[in-house]
Design a protein around this motif. Structure first.
Motif, short mmCIF file in Angstrom:
data_model
loop_
_atom_site.label_atom_id
_atom_site.label_comp_id
_atom_site.label_asym_id
_atom_site.label_seq_id
_atom_site.Cartn_x
_atom_site.Cartn_y
_atom_site.Cartn_z
N GLU A 102 -62.33 -91.77 -33.04
CA GLU A 102 -63.05 -92.69 -32.17
C GLU A 102 -62.11 -93.21 -31.08
O GLU A 102 -60.92 -93.44 -31.32
CB GLU A 102 -63.57 -93.88 -32.98
N CYS A 103 -62.65 -93.39 -29.89
CA CYS A 103 -61.84 -93.87 -28.77
C CYS A 103 -62.12 -95.34 -28.48
O CYS A 103 -63.23 -95.83 -28.71
CB CYS A 103 -62.13 -93.04 -27.51
N ASN A 104 -61.12 -96.04 -27.98
CA ASN A 104 -61.26 -97.43 -27.53
C ASN A 104 -61.79 -98.35 -28.61
O ASN A 104 -62.64 -99.21 -28.36
CB ASN A 104 -62.17 -97.48 -26.29
N VAL A 105 -61.30 -98.16 -29.84
CA VAL A 105 -61.72 -98.99 -30.97
C VAL A 105 -60.54 -99.80 -31.46
O VAL A 105 -59.45 -99.26 -31.68
CB VAL A 105 -62.27 -98.10 -32.12
N GLU A 106 -60.75 -101.10 -31.61
CA GLU A 106 -59.71 -101.96 -32.21
C GLU A 106 -60.06 -102.19 -33.66
O GLU A 106 -61.20 -102.52 -34.00
CB GLU A 106 -59.64 -103.29 -31.47
N ASN A 107 -59.07 -102.01 -34.54
CA ASN A 107 -59.33 -102.11 -35.97
C ASN A 107 -58.36 -103.10 -36.59
O ASN A 107 -57.15 -103.04 -36.34
CB ASN A 107 -59.17 -100.73 -36.61
N SER B 41 -54.18 -91.90 -30.86
CA SER B 41 -55.19 -91.26 -30.02
C SER B 41 -55.28 -89.77 -30.32
O SER B 41 -54.26 -89.07 -30.34
CB SER B 41 -54.84 -91.47 -28.53
N PRO C 274 -58.51 -87.63 -28.95
CA PRO C 274 -59.88 -87.69 -28.43
C PRO C 274 -60.84 -86.70 -29.08
O PRO C 274 -62.03 -87.00 -29.23
CB PRO C 274 -59.70 -87.39 -26.94
N ILE D 193 -50.99 -97.58 -31.97
CA ILE D 193 -52.09 -96.96 -31.22
C ILE D 193 -52.08 -95.47 -31.52
O ILE D 193 -51.06 -94.81 -31.35
CB ILE D 193 -51.94 -97.20 -29.70
N SER E 275 -64.23 -96.44 -38.01
CA SER E 275 -63.59 -97.75 -37.97
C SER E 275 -64.32 -98.78 -38.81
O SER E 275 -63.82 -99.90 -38.99
CB SER E 275 -63.51 -98.24 -36.52
#
Length: 258
Positions: A136-141, A130, A132, A128, A178
């Motif tokens: 990009e925030c709250n993105v699963e790749n 981060s 900000p 993970i 992403s």
């Protein structure tokens, strides 16, 4: 400021506050130890035999799993404390936080415990990242990345001098967009001091292949159709080409005989 925080947990011996342990012990009332020994690859049977974990009772398994989950919950609280300190004392929007691990925990999957194998529970770890202000925030790749990518990424972000030799790649472009897709293989090598034969793994696309020194039969899984790694496709003639292609690529990086 560069700070590395090494949290020992979750790691055996699994020790956690009793209140957390009791919570999970109650939750896992009906858990049973997986009985997979007879259908395992010979190298995985050897793994179990060397560590004397052939016969784990359901009650022992319940205790181990409860303690592990409690250990994870306790560690989550410590990470929360760390992030709260960052919020109080640093500029959170402009602070890069990377959370990852060096290995996973088998926790009974396939009848195994600990690490030292290439099943997903052991080899697949969280990463993970981060920042900000820039990512990009709250993105699963779902791109394939490696721990070897962390140093090139930090060097790229900080515009520091490049390393003279590096196997990883910078993830900066991916973290900013992403939608990008990397066409790459991930390779890992393993040797343990407990008597296991050395082994190596290659993951490309849907397929993961594991090759063992002194054993001509590899493991080959399609992780899209068989995420629990139950069916060894290396024993299926229909996958002979896939198997050989991956073995050929792996051989460029790993010489089993040597």
């Amino acid at each position: 400021l560069f700070l590395t925080v090494g949290l020992y947990g979750p790691h055996c011996p699994f020790v956690a506050p009793k209140k957390l342990y009791d919570t999970y012990f109650e939750r896992f009332k009906n858990i049973g130890f997986p009985k997979e020994y007879d259908r395992l690859h010979p190298e995985m049977k050897k793994f179990i035999d060397l560590r004397n974990i052939q016969a784990v009772s359901d009650e022992d398994y319940r205790r181990v799993v409860s303690a592990y989950y409690a250990n994870v919950a306790y560690m989550d609280g410590l990470i929360g404390n760390l992030i709260e300190s960052i919020n109080q004392h640093l500029d959170r929007e402009n602070t890069i936080i990377i959370y990852t691990s060096d290995h996973g925990e088998s926790l009974g999957a396939h009848g195994l415990f600990w690490k030292s194998n290439f099943y997903e529970e052991s080899v697949k770890v969280p990463m993970i990242i981060s920042w900000p202000k820039n990512f990009e925030c709250n993105v699963e790749n779902n791109n394939f990345v490696s721990l070897l990518d962390i140093a090139p990424t930090l060097i790229d972000i900080t515009q520091s001098p490049e390393l003279p030799e590096v196997d990883g790649i910078s993830l900066t472009s991916l973290l900013k967009d992403s939608r990008l897709r990397f066409d790459r293989s991930i390779i890992s090598q393993l040797i343990d001091i407990k008597g296991d034969n050395p082994s190596a793994m290659i993951r490309r696309g849907a397929y993961k292949l594991i090759s063992f020194c002194n054993n001509d039969l590899p493991l080959l899984f399609n992780l899209e159709t068989d995420p629990n790694e139950q069916c060894n496709l290396a024993e299926d003639p229909a996958y002979a080409t896939v198997c050989q292609t991956l073995l050929d690529e792996l051989s460029k990086h790993w010489d089993a005989a040597e």
